[in-house]
Design a protein around this motif. Structure first.
Motif, PDB file in Angstrom:
ATOM      1  N   LEU A 113       5.296  -8.491   0.368  1.00 40.56           N
ATOM      2  CA  LEU A 113       4.297  -8.892   1.364  1.00 40.56           C
ATOM      3  C   LEU A 113       3.454 -10.093   0.933  1.00 40.56           C
ATOM      4  CD1 LEU A 113       3.126  -5.366   2.549  1.00 40.56           C
ATOM      5  CD2 LEU A 113       4.665  -6.947   3.726  1.00 40.56           C
ATOM      6  N   GLY A 114       3.809 -10.705  -0.183  1.00 40.02           N
ATOM      7  CA  GLY A 114       3.131 -11.931  -0.590  1.00 40.02           C
ATOM      8  C   GLY A 114       2.490 -11.883  -1.961  1.00 40.02           C
ATOM      9  N   GLY A 115       2.575 -10.765  -2.652  1.00 41.97           N
ATOM     10  CA  GLY A 115       1.945 -10.644  -3.950  1.00 41.97           C
ATOM     11  C   GLY A 115       2.834 -10.990  -5.132  1.00 41.97           C
ATOM     12  N   SER A 116       3.992 -11.559  -4.869  1.00 41.38           N
ATOM     13  CA  SER A 116       4.920 -11.861  -5.966  1.00 41.38           C
ATOM     14  C   SER A 116       4.369 -12.864  -6.985  1.00 41.38           C
ATOM     15  CB  SER A 116       6.276 -12.319  -5.427  1.00 41.38           C
ATOM     16  OG  SER A 116       6.135 -13.446  -4.607  1.00 41.38           O
ATOM     17  N   PRO A 117       3.580 -13.875  -6.593  1.00 45.29           N
ATOM     18  CA  PRO A 117       3.056 -14.782  -7.624  1.00 45.29           C
ATOM     19  C   PRO A 117       2.172 -14.066  -8.647  1.00 45.29           C
ATOM     20  CG  PRO A 117       2.847 -15.793  -5.471  1.00 45.29           C
ATOM     21  CD  PRO A 117       3.260 -14.368  -5.241  1.00 45.29           C
ATOM     22  N   SER A 118       1.281 -13.207  -8.171  1.00 40.53           N
ATOM     23  CA  SER A 118       0.388 -12.526  -9.114  1.00 40.53           C
ATOM     24  C   SER A 118       1.147 -11.522  -9.973  1.00 40.53           C
ATOM     25  CB  SER A 118      -0.770 -11.841  -8.382  1.00 40.53           C
ATOM     26  OG  SER A 118      -0.294 -10.831  -7.528  1.00 40.53           O
ATOM     27  N   ILE A 119       2.113 -10.829  -9.388  1.00 33.63           N
ATOM     28  CA  ILE A 119       2.883  -9.872 -10.177  1.00 33.63           C
ATOM     29  C   ILE A 119       3.701 -10.596 -11.243  1.00 33.63           C
ATOM     30  CG2 ILE A 119       4.830  -8.257 -10.081  1.00 33.63           C
ATOM     31  CD1 ILE A 119       3.621  -7.051  -7.591  1.00 33.63           C
ATOM     32  N   LEU A 120       4.322 -11.702 -10.886  1.00 32.12           N
ATOM     33  CA  LEU A 120       5.110 -12.453 -11.865  1.00 32.12           C
ATOM     34  C   LEU A 120       4.217 -12.974 -12.996  1.00 32.12           C
ATOM     35  CD1 LEU A 120       7.866 -13.536 -12.682  1.00 32.12           C
ATOM     36  CD2 LEU A 120       7.379 -15.572 -11.329  1.00 32.12           C
ATOM     37  N   ASP A 159      -1.576   0.050 -12.924  1.00 31.83           N
ATOM     38  CA  ASP A 159      -0.371   0.719 -13.403  1.00 31.83           C
ATOM     39  C   ASP A 159      -0.220   0.547 -14.910  1.00 31.83           C
ATOM     40  OD1 ASP A 159       2.088   2.228 -12.801  1.00 31.83           O
ATOM     41  OD2 ASP A 159       3.084   0.398 -13.466  1.00 31.83           O
ATOM     42  N   LYS A 160      -0.540  -0.629 -15.410  1.00 30.24           N
ATOM     43  CA  LYS A 160      -0.471  -0.880 -16.857  1.00 30.24           C
ATOM     44  C   LYS A 160      -1.461   0.016 -17.605  1.00 30.24           C
ATOM     45  CE  LYS A 160       0.245  -3.143 -20.774  1.00 30.24           C
ATOM     46  NZ  LYS A 160       1.501  -3.258 -21.477  1.00 30.24           N
ATOM     47  N   GLN A 161      -2.673   0.125 -17.089  1.00 31.48           N
ATOM     48  CA  GLN A 161      -3.680   0.978 -17.717  1.00 31.48           C
ATOM     49  C   GLN A 161      -3.239   2.441 -17.707  1.00 31.48           C
ATOM     50  OE1 GLN A 161      -7.028  -0.059 -15.287  1.00 31.48           O
ATOM     51  NE2 GLN A 161      -7.662  -1.737 -16.630  1.00 31.48           N
ATOM     52  N   ARG A 162      -2.695   2.881 -16.591  1.00 33.04           N
ATOM     53  CA  ARG A 162      -2.235   4.263 -16.486  1.00 33.04           C
ATOM     54  C   ARG A 162      -1.040   4.514 -17.403  1.00 33.04           C
ATOM     55  NH1 ARG A 162      -2.588   5.614 -10.003  1.00 33.04           N
ATOM     56  NH2 ARG A 162      -4.864   5.498  -9.849  1.00 33.04           N
ATOM     57  N   ALA A 163      -0.211   3.512 -17.592  1.00 29.99           N
ATOM     58  CA  ALA A 163       0.939   3.657 -18.494  1.00 29.99           C
ATOM     59  C   ALA A 163       0.457   3.868 -19.922  1.00 29.99           C
ATOM     60  CB  ALA A 163       1.833   2.425 -18.405  1.00 29.99           C
ATOM     61  N   ARG A 164      -0.561   3.148 -20.299  1.00 29.22           N
ATOM     62  CA  ARG A 164      -1.114   3.288 -21.648  1.00 29.22           C
ATOM     63  C   ARG A 164      -1.714   4.673 -21.873  1.00 29.22           C
ATOM     64  NH1 ARG A 164      -4.389  -2.339 -22.273  1.00 29.22           N
ATOM     65  NH2 ARG A 164      -2.624  -3.653 -22.830  1.00 29.22           N
ATOM     66  N   LYS A 165      -2.375   5.190 -20.815  1.00 27.83           N
ATOM     67  CA  LYS A 165      -3.056   6.480 -20.924  1.00 27.83           C
ATOM     68  C   LYS A 165      -2.174   7.657 -20.525  1.00 27.83           C
ATOM     69  CE  LYS A 165      -7.558   4.443 -20.005  1.00 27.83           C
ATOM     70  NZ  LYS A 165      -8.696   4.394 -19.096  1.00 27.83           N
ATOM     71  N   LYS A 166      -0.903   7.372 -20.235  1.00 25.48           N
ATOM     72  CA  LYS A 166       0.045   8.407 -19.792  1.00 25.48           C
ATOM     73  C   LYS A 166      -0.439   9.097 -18.509  1.00 25.48           C
ATOM     74  CE  LYS A 166       2.548   8.364 -23.741  1.00 25.48           C
ATOM     75  NZ  LYS A 166       2.997   7.028 -23.930  1.00 25.48           N
ATOM     76  N   GLY A 167      -1.070   8.333 -17.642  1.00 27.86           N
ATOM     77  CA  GLY A 167      -1.598   8.860 -16.387  1.00 27.86           C
ATOM     78  C   GLY A 167      -0.581   8.773 -15.259  1.00 27.86           C
ATOM     79  N   ARG A 168      -1.046   9.100 -14.057  1.00 28.20           N
ATOM     80  CA  ARG A 168      -0.192   9.042 -12.873  1.00 28.20           C
ATOM     81  C   ARG A 168       0.039   7.585 -12.502  1.00 28.20           C
ATOM     82  NH1 ARG A 168      -1.467  10.228  -6.973  1.00 28.20           N
ATOM     83  NH2 ARG A 168       0.586  10.723  -6.126  1.00 28.20           N
ATOM     84  N   ARG A 169       1.302   7.198 -12.459  1.00 22.75           N
ATOM     85  CA  ARG A 169       1.676   5.799 -12.265  1.00 22.75           C
ATOM     86  C   ARG A 169       1.765   5.434 -10.786  1.00 22.75           C
ATOM     87  NH1 ARG A 169       4.600   3.951 -16.690  1.00 22.75           N
ATOM     88  NH2 ARG A 169       4.427   1.946 -15.663  1.00 22.75           N
ATOM     89  N   ILE A 170       1.719   4.150 -10.536  1.00 21.49           N
ATOM     90  CA  ILE A 170       1.925   3.616  -9.187  1.00 21.49           C
ATOM     91  C   ILE A 170       3.423   3.449  -9.007  1.00 21.49           C
ATOM     92  CG2 ILE A 170       1.539   1.623  -7.694  1.00 21.49           C
ATOM     93  CD1 ILE A 170      -1.168   1.309  -9.188  1.00 21.49           C
ATOM     94  N   PRO A 171       3.977   3.985  -7.919  1.00 17.76           N
ATOM     95  CA  PRO A 171       5.436   3.894  -7.717  1.00 17.76           C
ATOM     96  C   PRO A 171       5.924   2.440  -7.692  1.00 17.76           C
ATOM     97  CG  PRO A 171       4.457   5.412  -6.145  1.00 17.76           C
ATOM     98  CD  PRO A 171       3.324   4.722  -6.850  1.00 17.76           C
ATOM     99  N   GLU A 172       7.108   2.234  -8.258  1.00 16.67           N
ATOM    100  CA  GLU A 172       7.693   0.889  -8.265  1.00 16.67           C
ATOM    101  C   GLU A 172       7.919   0.388  -6.845  1.00 16.67           C
ATOM    102  OE1 GLU A 172      11.151   0.946 -10.782  1.00 16.67           O
ATOM    103  OE2 GLU A 172       9.938   0.950 -12.597  1.00 16.67           O
ATOM    104  N   LYS A 173       8.225   1.295  -5.929  1.00 19.27           N
ATOM    105  CA  LYS A 173       8.396   0.903  -4.521  1.00 19.27           C
ATOM    106  C   LYS A 173       7.132   0.222  -3.999  1.00 19.27           C
ATOM    107  CE  LYS A 173      11.250   4.795  -3.125  1.00 19.27           C
ATOM    108  NZ  LYS A 173      11.340   5.928  -2.196  1.00 19.27           N
ATOM    109  N   THR A 174       5.992   0.767  -4.365  1.00 18.40           N
ATOM    110  CA  THR A 174       4.707   0.214  -3.909  1.00 18.40           C
ATOM    111  C   THR A 174       4.498  -1.179  -4.496  1.00 18.40           C
ATOM    112  OG1 THR A 174       3.789   2.437  -3.778  1.00 18.40           O
ATOM    113  CG2 THR A 174       2.214   0.620  -3.828  1.00 18.40           C
ATOM    114  N   LEU A 175       4.804  -1.341  -5.773  1.00 18.85           N
ATOM    115  CA  LEU A 175       4.638  -2.653  -6.402  1.00 18.85           C
ATOM    116  C   LEU A 175       5.575  -3.686  -5.785  1.00 18.85           C
ATOM    117  CD1 LEU A 175       4.311  -1.496 -10.122  1.00 18.85           C
ATOM    118  CD2 LEU A 175       2.469  -2.173  -8.571  1.00 18.85           C
ATOM    119  N   PHE A 176       6.815  -3.266  -5.498  1.00 14.67           N
ATOM    120  CA  PHE A 176       7.754  -4.191  -4.859  1.00 14.67           C
ATOM    121  C   PHE A 176       7.336  -4.509  -3.424  1.00 14.67           C
ATOM    122  CE2 PHE A 176      11.009  -3.791  -8.190  1.00 14.67           C
ATOM    123  CZ  PHE A 176      11.456  -5.098  -8.205  1.00 14.67           C
TER     124      PHE A 176
END
Length: 80
Positions: free
Chosen positions: A34-41, A12-29
């Motif tokens: 589901l257990g990925g909060s440590p890596s996201i933080l 998502d960060k790479q796509r944000a830089r390139k103005k590409g299609r982003r990953i929905p925030e719902k998906t990231l949340f």
């Protein structure tokens, strides 16, 4: 789940830089829930992504604390 969540966050960060299609925030949340909060933080601060979004800057840490409390309670009740 941490690997998946972290990978999606980096993509998502790479796509944000390139103005590409982003990953929905719902998906990231969902990944965080589901257990990925440590890596996201961790990645929020390492790659400086979504740190200005109040939803992420407060939501992900709260979610992580909630998950740690649930795991701690489960371990304590199993031991006792």
């Amino acid at each position: 789940m941490n690997v998946i969540a972290g990978s999606l966050f980096i993509i998502d960060k790479q796509r944000a830089r390139k103005k590409g299609r982003r990953i929905p925030e719902k998906t990231l949340f969902l990944c965080a829930f589901l257990g990925g909060s440590p890596s996201i933080l961790l990645l929020m601060h390492v790659i400086r992504h979504k740190t200005r979004k109040k939803k992420f800057s407060t939501g992900i840490p709260v979610l992580l604390v909630f998950q740690v409390l649930i795991i701690t309670a489960a371990v304590v009740t199993t031991v006792v």
